[in-house]
Design a protein around this motif. Structure first.
Motif, mmCIF file in Angstrom:
data_model
loop_
_atom_site.group_PDB
_atom_site.id
_atom_site.type_symbol
_atom_site.label_atom_id
_atom_site.label_comp_id
_atom_site.label_asym_id
_atom_site.label_seq_id
_atom_site.Cartn_x
_atom_site.Cartn_y
_atom_site.Cartn_z
ATOM 1 N N TYR A 1 67.114 64.558 45.616
ATOM 2 C CA TYR A 1 67.049 64.372 47.067
ATOM 3 C C TYR A 1 68.358 64.752 47.759
ATOM 4 O O TYR A 1 68.393 64.930 48.979
ATOM 5 C CB TYR A 1 66.702 62.921 47.392
ATOM 6 C CG TYR A 1 65.344 62.499 46.881
ATOM 7 C CD1 TYR A 1 64.170 62.999 47.453
ATOM 8 C CD2 TYR A 1 65.230 61.625 45.801
ATOM 9 C CE1 TYR A 1 62.922 62.628 46.975
ATOM 10 C CE2 TYR A 1 63.985 61.245 45.317
ATOM 11 C CZ TYR A 1 62.837 61.752 45.906
ATOM 12 O OH TYR A 1 61.603 61.380 45.423
ATOM 13 N N LEU A 2 69.431 64.860 46.994
ATOM 14 C CA LEU A 2 70.734 65.188 47.572
ATOM 15 C C LEU A 2 71.131 66.641 47.343
ATOM 16 O O LEU A 2 72.276 67.018 47.576
ATOM 17 C CB LEU A 2 71.809 64.258 46.985
ATOM 18 C CG LEU A 2 71.616 62.767 47.245
ATOM 19 C CD1 LEU A 2 72.690 61.958 46.505
ATOM 20 C CD2 LEU A 2 71.645 62.450 48.731
ATOM 21 N N LYS A 3 70.204 67.450 46.889
ATOM 22 C CA LYS A 3 70.539 68.836 46.532
ATOM 23 C C LYS A 3 71.082 69.631 47.710
ATOM 24 O O LYS A 3 71.922 70.524 47.543
ATOM 25 C CB LYS A 3 69.330 69.536 45.928
ATOM 26 C CG LYS A 3 68.151 69.711 46.872
ATOM 27 C CD LYS A 3 66.981 70.408 46.173
ATOM 28 C CE LYS A 3 65.810 70.585 47.137
ATOM 29 N NZ LYS A 3 64.656 71.244 46.449
ATOM 30 N N ASN A 4 70.621 69.318 48.944
ATOM 31 C CA ASN A 4 71.103 70.065 50.114
ATOM 32 C C ASN A 4 72.588 69.839 50.370
ATOM 33 O O ASN A 4 73.251 70.663 51.011
ATOM 34 C CB ASN A 4 70.307 69.677 51.361
ATOM 35 C CG ASN A 4 68.865 70.147 51.308
ATOM 36 O OD1 ASN A 4 68.532 71.054 50.543
ATOM 37 N ND2 ASN A 4 68.002 69.535 52.097
ATOM 38 N N ASP A 5 73.118 68.715 49.870
ATOM 39 C CA ASP A 5 74.544 68.427 50.045
ATOM 40 C C ASP A 5 75.425 69.398 49.268
ATOM 41 O O ASP A 5 76.640 69.450 49.500
ATOM 42 C CB ASP A 5 74.869 66.998 49.579
ATOM 43 C CG ASP A 5 74.261 65.936 50.472
ATOM 44 O OD1 ASP A 5 73.739 66.285 51.556
ATOM 45 O OD2 ASP A 5 74.306 64.752 50.093
ATOM 46 N N TRP A 6 74.816 70.123 48.323
ATOM 47 C CA TRP A 6 75.578 70.997 47.433
ATOM 48 C C TRP A 6 75.243 72.476 47.615
ATOM 49 O O TRP A 6 75.671 73.305 46.820
ATOM 50 C CB TRP A 6 75.333 70.588 45.979
ATOM 51 C CG TRP A 6 75.772 69.200 45.682
ATOM 52 C CD1 TRP A 6 75.030 68.059 45.762
ATOM 53 C CD2 TRP A 6 77.081 68.785 45.287
ATOM 54 N NE1 TRP A 6 75.783 66.959 45.433
ATOM 55 C CE2 TRP A 6 77.045 67.376 45.133
ATOM 56 C CE3 TRP A 6 78.271 69.469 45.038
ATOM 57 C CZ2 TRP A 6 78.168 66.640 44.738
ATOM 58 C CZ3 TRP A 6 79.382 68.734 44.648
ATOM 59 C CH2 TRP A 6 79.318 67.339 44.503
#
Length: 220
Positions: free
Chosen positions: A123-128
């Motif tokens: 769910y946090l992939k967009n942060d990277w």
């Protein structure tokens, strides 16, 4: 500049390690003090340092598996970059600002560079994506460079258990000077004086209030 060794950690228990972390500000504390952490607020760091955190020293399951998978992330980083890494089994201390501590994941052999290993939810992939790095981790790595005097820090993350990303962060003197200033103020004017910082209205502060006063009105 070269970091001092506060204490070796090779034969240290987790309880002892947590006790020594209370003696200063670490990399994971820096982002919270700067108001950039999703998980901890300045008041949360303060309560940790004076030994009054309502959650004690317990860590989340995500943090537990992040620690378990640290070796996997470090090995994959070496495989993909060709850079050799080693553990530095000690809590490091800034040579001038003794309250600034660093418990680094890995150091790059033959270079003035380090490595921070992370795991993240899908769910946090967009942060990277692309050049993106979460702000609290940028601050964490700059804190480590402040303590060690190193020129760069790598960050490697395993996302969702099946996507690997690694990025390099260059030393930024402006950020480092800012960190020294706010960490010095936090340590000397809050922790040492037992003068708590204000609750800041963040989600992390709200969650802390819920833990401290589960039956009460926690509106800010």
């Amino acid at each position: 500049m070269q970091a001092e060794i506060l204490i070796p950690t090779s034969n240290m228990s987790e309880a002892e390690w947590l006790e020594h972390r209370q003696k200063g500000i670490g990399g994971s504390d820096a982002g919270a003090i700067a108001g950039l952490s999703k998980w901890k607020s300045p008041i949360g760091v303060y309560l940790d340092k004076i030994g009054e955190s309502p959650s004690g020293n317990s860590s989340s399951e995500a943090a537990y598996f992040g620690h378990v998978l640290e070796d996997v992330v470090a090995q994959e980083f070496s495989k993909r970059t060709g850079l050799k890494v080693r553990k530095r089994q000690a809590i490091l201390q800034h040579s001038k600002h003794s309250f600034m501590l660093a418990n680094v994941d890995r150091l790059i052999i033959g270079k003035k560079e380090g490595l921070e290993c992370k795991t993240a939810s899908e769910y946090l992939k967009n942060d990277w994506e692309e050049e993106e790095i979460p702000a609290q981790y940028l601050i964490q790595c700059q804190h480590y460079m402040a303590v060690t005097g190193y020129e760069a820090w790598w960050i490697a993350v395993l996302i969702g258990g099946n996507k690997f990303v690694h990025k390099k962060i260059e030393r930024d003197e402006e950020i480092i000077n800012y960190l020294i200033e706010i960490e010095s103020d936090f340590w000397n004017n809050h922790v040492l004086k037992k003068n708590p910082p204000a609750f800041d209205g963040s989600e992390a502060s709200t969650n802390l209030l819920k833990a401290m006063y589960p039956e009460g009105d926690i509106s800010l």
